[in-house]
Design an enzyme around this catalytic site. Sequence first.
Site, PDB file in Angstrom:
ATOM      1  N   TYR A  73       8.481  39.956  28.998  1.00 42.95           N
ATOM      2  CA  TYR A  73       9.759  39.976  28.286  1.00 42.95           C
ATOM      3  C   TYR A  73      10.543  41.230  28.608  1.00 42.95           C
ATOM      4  CZ  TYR A  73      13.228  38.946  24.786  1.00 42.95           C
ATOM      5  OH  TYR A  73      14.416  38.659  24.172  1.00 42.95           O
ATOM      6  N   PHE A 125      39.692  33.367  39.447  1.00 38.41           N
ATOM      7  CA  PHE A 125      39.009  32.084  39.558  1.00 38.41           C
ATOM      8  C   PHE A 125      39.107  31.399  38.187  1.00 38.41           C
ATOM      9  CE2 PHE A 125      35.192  29.365  39.424  1.00 38.41           C
ATOM     10  CZ  PHE A 125      35.595  28.492  40.394  1.00 38.41           C
ATOM     11  N   ASP A 126      38.881  30.091  38.121  1.00 42.29           N
ATOM     12  CA  ASP A 126      39.143  29.375  36.856  1.00 42.29           C
ATOM     13  C   ASP A 126      38.308  29.884  35.688  1.00 42.29           C
ATOM     14  OD1 ASP A 126      36.895  28.239  37.971  1.00 42.29           O
ATOM     15  OD2 ASP A 126      37.436  26.170  37.537  1.00 42.29           O
ATOM     16  N   ASP A 216      35.596  41.192  41.361  1.00 44.64           N
ATOM     17  CA  ASP A 216      34.900  39.922  41.189  1.00 44.64           C
ATOM     18  C   ASP A 216      34.228  39.674  42.534  1.00 44.64           C
ATOM     19  OD1 ASP A 216      34.062  37.324  41.206  1.00 44.64           O
ATOM     20  OD2 ASP A 216      35.823  36.524  40.191  1.00 44.64           O
ATOM     21  N   ALA A 218      31.817  37.739  43.912  1.00 41.32           N
ATOM     22  CA  ALA A 218      31.045  36.546  44.292  1.00 41.32           C
ATOM     23  C   ALA A 218      30.808  36.451  45.810  1.00 41.32           C
ATOM     24  CB  ALA A 218      31.759  35.292  43.795  1.00 41.32           C
ATOM     25  N   LYS A 259      26.506  32.654  45.190  1.00 40.10           N
ATOM     26  CA  LYS A 259      27.217  32.498  46.457  1.00 40.10           C
ATOM     27  C   LYS A 259      26.539  33.374  47.517  1.00 40.10           C
ATOM     28  CE  LYS A 259      30.472  31.032  43.405  1.00 40.10           C
ATOM     29  NZ  LYS A 259      30.281  31.029  41.955  1.00 40.10           N
ATOM     30  N   HIS A 451      39.217  20.434  34.492  1.00 37.42           N
ATOM     31  CA  HIS A 451      38.893  19.650  35.692  1.00 37.42           C
ATOM     32  C   HIS A 451      37.443  19.218  35.760  1.00 37.42           C
ATOM     33  CE1 HIS A 451      38.035  23.783  36.652  1.00 37.42           C
ATOM     34  NE2 HIS A 451      37.341  23.424  37.698  1.00 37.42           N
TER      35      HIS A 451
HETATM   36  N1  F0G Z   1      34.337  34.283  40.385  1.00 38.28           N
HETATM   37  C1  F0G Z   1      34.578  33.566  41.492  1.00 38.28           C
HETATM   38  C2  F0G Z   1      35.493  34.114  42.544  1.00 38.28           C
HETATM   39  C3  F0G Z   1      33.988  32.317  41.655  1.00 38.28           C
HETATM   40  O1  F0G Z   1      34.242  31.620  42.755  1.00 38.28           O
HETATM   41  C4  F0G Z   1      33.119  31.833  40.638  1.00 38.28           C
HETATM   42  C5  F0G Z   1      32.484  30.532  40.756  1.00 38.28           C
HETATM   43  C6  F0G Z   1      32.889  32.621  39.511  1.00 38.28           C
HETATM   44  C7  F0G Z   1      33.517  33.847  39.418  1.00 38.28           C
HETATM   45  C8  F0G Z   1      32.000  32.177  38.391  1.00 38.28           C
HETATM   46  O2  F0G Z   1      30.669  32.203  38.783  1.00 38.28           O
HETATM   47  O3  F0G Z   1      29.864  29.835  38.725  1.00 38.28           O
HETATM   48  O4  F0G Z   1      28.276  31.746  38.743  1.00 38.28           O
HETATM   49  O5  F0G Z   1      29.602  31.264  36.735  1.00 38.28           O
HETATM   50  N2  F0G Z   1      32.806  29.692  41.617  1.00 38.28           N
HETATM   51  C9  F0G Z   1      32.187  28.435  41.878  1.00 38.28           C
HETATM   52  C10 F0G Z   1      33.007  27.692  42.898  1.00 38.28           C
HETATM   53  C11 F0G Z   1      31.845  27.623  40.679  1.00 38.28           C
HETATM   54  O6  F0G Z   1      32.694  26.514  43.140  1.00 38.28           O
HETATM   55  O7  F0G Z   1      33.915  28.264  43.491  1.00 38.28           O
HETATM   56  P1  F0G Z   1      29.552  31.203  38.212  1.00 38.28           P
END
Ligand code: F0G
Length: 460
Positions: A73, A125-126, A216, A218, A259, A451
């Site tokens: 843990y 990102f969304d 960010d 990713a 990613k 979406h």
């Molecule tokens: N920031 C970016 C630039 C992303 O592309 C994503 C996720 C996230 C944050 C959120 O990360 O999915 O680990 O919670 N992008 C995926 C996509 C879902 O298909 O582009 P997450």
Amino acid sequence: MKGKYYPEPFKIKMVEPIKILTEEERLKKIEEAHYNLFYLDSEDVYIDLLSDSGTGAMSTEQWAGMMKGDEAYSGSKNYKKLVSTAQNIFGYNYIQPVHQGRAAEKVVMPIFLGPGKYAISNMHFDTTRAHVELAGARAIDCVVAEALDTETYSPFKGNMDTKKLVELIEEYGAENIGLIIMTVTNNSAGGQPVSMENIKETSEIAKKYNIPLMIDAARFAENAYFIKTREKGYEDKSIREIVLEMFSYAQLFTMSSKKDAIVNIGGLIGIKDDEELYEKVKANTIPLEGFVSYGGLAGRDMEALAIGLEEGIDYNYLKYRIGQMEYLASRLDEANIPYQYPVGGHAVFIDAKKLLPHIPYYEFPGQALAIELYKEAGIRTCDIGSFMLGNDPDTGKQLESPFEFTRLAIPRRVYTQSHLDLVADALIAIKERAESIKGYRITWEPKILRHFTAKLKPIE
Ligand code: F0G
């Protein structure tokens, strides 16, 4: 001209069978899925380009690492390895694992944002936008104008428009801007890279106005590869050196490790040196994600992530990886299929606005093309356009996205050249009958991130 395919720097040890349904079956499945590809079962998909997130193939080293999970843990040795690996790569003092990128956003955003505040990003990102809004704040995108012109070459279409950034800060007041967020690569603009010069300039502006700069992260490694291959002065630097410099300009990062770190689940928060901020991050992580030394991950996940971070910054791997996008793009060039040019790091973004000019934004051309790709060849992709963007949180009105893309996101180390050829052939067939393709309307939608679950019907 068809580009050269840079060979895979690996061989295949394990296979996962895939099959294509008949056309009749595909038409039935997509109708049953309410014309939303997120509702499709994965086994009904032939080539799955819905996302490059969590869909990569792990290496022998990563799978071997999974057996070394220390599931204590507290104080697991995989946690210690992950922290020291990430400290090394990013040059940050504090590393907090979380279960994925949006979990990092959920932990971090409320520390900086609240009602009346704004976050400004080269593009949110969304989920990032959603967490800005869930914290009570508003998200403003500030990408360079070159990004909007999908046909003209520009090496760093993901860049922040720094002139506009200053204007926005002056307009809204520096005290109301809680965060400046640099998304690398810029996913929503087409997986487009951000230059080192632009990161540096943005950081100078942030410093001047005393606003924290967050990355960010990713697709940080893909971004570093583009800097190495496109930005003057970086051709002889290693990916590792470039990554260190990129992160030196920010105060913190959130990362979806699904990613570029090539794991199926995982995320990170990094803090350069602000101990007080680290305390706040830990205090939020414990109730939301789990204790500090696992943050929503199993020990084995942290081990795979530590190994994946290293594999993801390997130059040969990145050359193959970006090479796949370049190859697919070259096939589209031959057929004059419009996409965000030059091709980005993790996906080919087809310009559905240009391919289907008769479909207006409120009938979702990006989504219409995505549905067509499934009907044509069982290929699953997604809309990055007005369908994804959704409604204005204040007025409820449909927003018009600057882009209408259908994103062909390529999972890491998963598909081969012949799979990519099949995708190109499907697009070419669709282009032949583009004029007959119809738009869609929404019959049901949730309030946020619609979406994923909205239901649609074709417009007759
Ligand atoms: N920031 C970016 C630039 C992303 O592309 C994503 C996720 C996230 C944050 C959120 O990360 O999915 O680990 O919670 N992008 C995926 C996509 C879902 O298909 O582009 P997450």
